[in-house]
Design a protein around this motif. Structure first.
Motif, PDB file in Angstrom:
ATOM      1  N   ASP A  43      72.015   3.098  17.439  1.00  0.00           N
ATOM      2  CA  ASP A  43      71.311   3.698  16.304  1.00  0.00           C
ATOM      3  C   ASP A  43      71.885   3.093  15.032  1.00  0.00           C
ATOM      4  OD1 ASP A  43      73.637   5.136  15.503  1.00  0.00           O
ATOM      5  OD2 ASP A  43      73.081   6.806  16.784  1.00  0.00           O
ATOM      6  N   LEU A  44      71.254   3.366  13.916  1.00  0.00           N
ATOM      7  CA  LEU A  44      71.647   2.732  12.660  1.00  0.00           C
ATOM      8  C   LEU A  44      73.087   3.070  12.264  1.00  0.00           C
ATOM      9  CD1 LEU A  44      70.902   0.940  10.285  1.00  0.00           C
ATOM     10  CD2 LEU A  44      69.866   2.932   9.184  1.00  0.00           C
ATOM     11  N   GLU A  45      73.488   4.321  12.412  1.00  0.00           N
ATOM     12  CA  GLU A  45      74.846   4.718  12.026  1.00  0.00           C
ATOM     13  C   GLU A  45      75.899   4.004  12.870  1.00  0.00           C
ATOM     14  OE1 GLU A  45      75.680   6.337   9.280  1.00  0.00           O
ATOM     15  OE2 GLU A  45      73.530   6.429   8.851  1.00  0.00           O
ATOM     16  N   THR A  46      75.647   3.893  14.163  1.00  0.00           N
ATOM     17  CA  THR A  46      76.567   3.184  15.053  1.00  0.00           C
ATOM     18  C   THR A  46      76.650   1.714  14.661  1.00  0.00           C
ATOM     19  OG1 THR A  46      76.018   4.701  16.853  1.00  0.00           O
ATOM     20  CG2 THR A  46      77.062   2.615  17.465  1.00  0.00           C
ATOM     21  N   PHE A  47      75.501   1.116  14.414  1.00  0.00           N
ATOM     22  CA  PHE A  47      75.432  -0.296  14.017  1.00  0.00           C
ATOM     23  C   PHE A  47      76.209  -0.535  12.718  1.00  0.00           C
ATOM     24  CE2 PHE A  47      73.358  -3.814  11.762  1.00  0.00           C
ATOM     25  CZ  PHE A  47      73.432  -4.818  12.719  1.00  0.00           C
ATOM     26  N   LYS A  48      76.000   0.335  11.728  1.00  0.00           N
ATOM     27  CA  LYS A  48      76.686   0.183  10.441  1.00  0.00           C
ATOM     28  C   LYS A  48      78.201   0.312  10.606  1.00  0.00           C
ATOM     29  CE  LYS A  48      75.014   3.150   7.659  1.00  0.00           C
ATOM     30  NZ  LYS A  48      74.364   4.111   6.783  1.00  0.00           N
ATOM     31  N   ARG A  49      78.640   1.251  11.438  1.00  0.00           N
ATOM     32  CA  ARG A  49      80.087   1.414  11.679  1.00  0.00           C
ATOM     33  C   ARG A  49      80.661   0.176  12.358  1.00  0.00           C
ATOM     34  NH1 ARG A  49      78.824   6.580  12.942  1.00  0.00           N
ATOM     35  NH2 ARG A  49      78.747   6.158  15.164  1.00  0.00           N
ATOM     36  N   GLU A  50      79.960  -0.303  13.370  1.00  0.00           N
ATOM     37  CA  GLU A  50      80.436  -1.450  14.133  1.00  0.00           C
ATOM     38  C   GLU A  50      80.572  -2.696  13.258  1.00  0.00           C
ATOM     39  OE1 GLU A  50      78.843  -4.039  17.865  1.00  0.00           O
ATOM     40  OE2 GLU A  50      78.797  -1.856  18.063  1.00  0.00           O
TER      41      GLU A  50
END
Length: 181
Positions: free
Chosen positions: A50-57
């Motif tokens: 998801d977008l939040e996971t992608f941004k954190r990664e």
């Protein structure tokens, strides 16, 4: 994902009034479609999560793009900035037709996101061509667009959600008609 970074830059340019509304709307709409197209690939979607996971990664800060992706509509569609107060009969007829088409889809039990989201997008876009005034229920249209936008294309709203959506859209339709008087 360059689409997210580009969308964030586009949002900043729009806020600073560095881009014309028409160009912003066209570019934003294209980027939103590209984002959805990229994520329609199962392998990409699985890796992306998801977008939040992608941004954190990837250690990304892109709050404007995040909000735009959450809503799924250009700011010019979400919040119209019309400079005129009148509308043509054709625009009013189109908005009315879009409301009726959407309500008919609910009555026919079309509950999947991929059925409802395009119809509801048509409603808000045609309404925005008629009036820039806020009316009872307008916020609910945008809220339901956000809800549908956050669903997967194959997901369906529940029967309870469908009843609530139908009620909200009836209220919005009456609110819209009241602005025409």
């Amino acid at each position: 994902m360059n689409v997210v970074v580009t969308l964030d830059a586009l949002e900043k340019a729009y806020i600073k009034d560095s881009i014309a509304e028409a160009e912003y709307t066209e570019t934003c709409d294209r980027l939103l479609k590209q984002y959805k197209a990229i994520l329609s690939d199962e392998t990409v979607s699985r890796e992306f999560v998801d977008l939040e996971t992608f941004k954190r990664e990837w250690d990304m800060e892109c709050p404007r793009a995040t909000e735009r992706l959450r809503i799924g509509l250009p700011a010019t569609v979400e919040q119209p900035t019309l400079s005129h107060t009148g509308a043509t009969g054709a625009a009013i007829a189109e908005a009315t037709q879009d409301f009726i088409t959407f309500l008919d889809a609910l009555k026919l039990n079309l509950l999947a996101k991929d059925s409802l989201h395009p119809l509801l997008s048509d409603v808000i876009q045609s309404v925005n061509k008629v009036t820039d005034r806020d009316f009872e229920g307008r916020g609910k249209i945008v809220q339901w667009l956000i809800t549908l936008n956050q669903m997967k294309a194959t997901e369906e709203i529940t029967e309870d959600q469908a009843r609530e959506l139908s009620f909200d859209m009836e209220q919005a339709y009456h609110g819209f008609k009241a602005t025409l008087k």
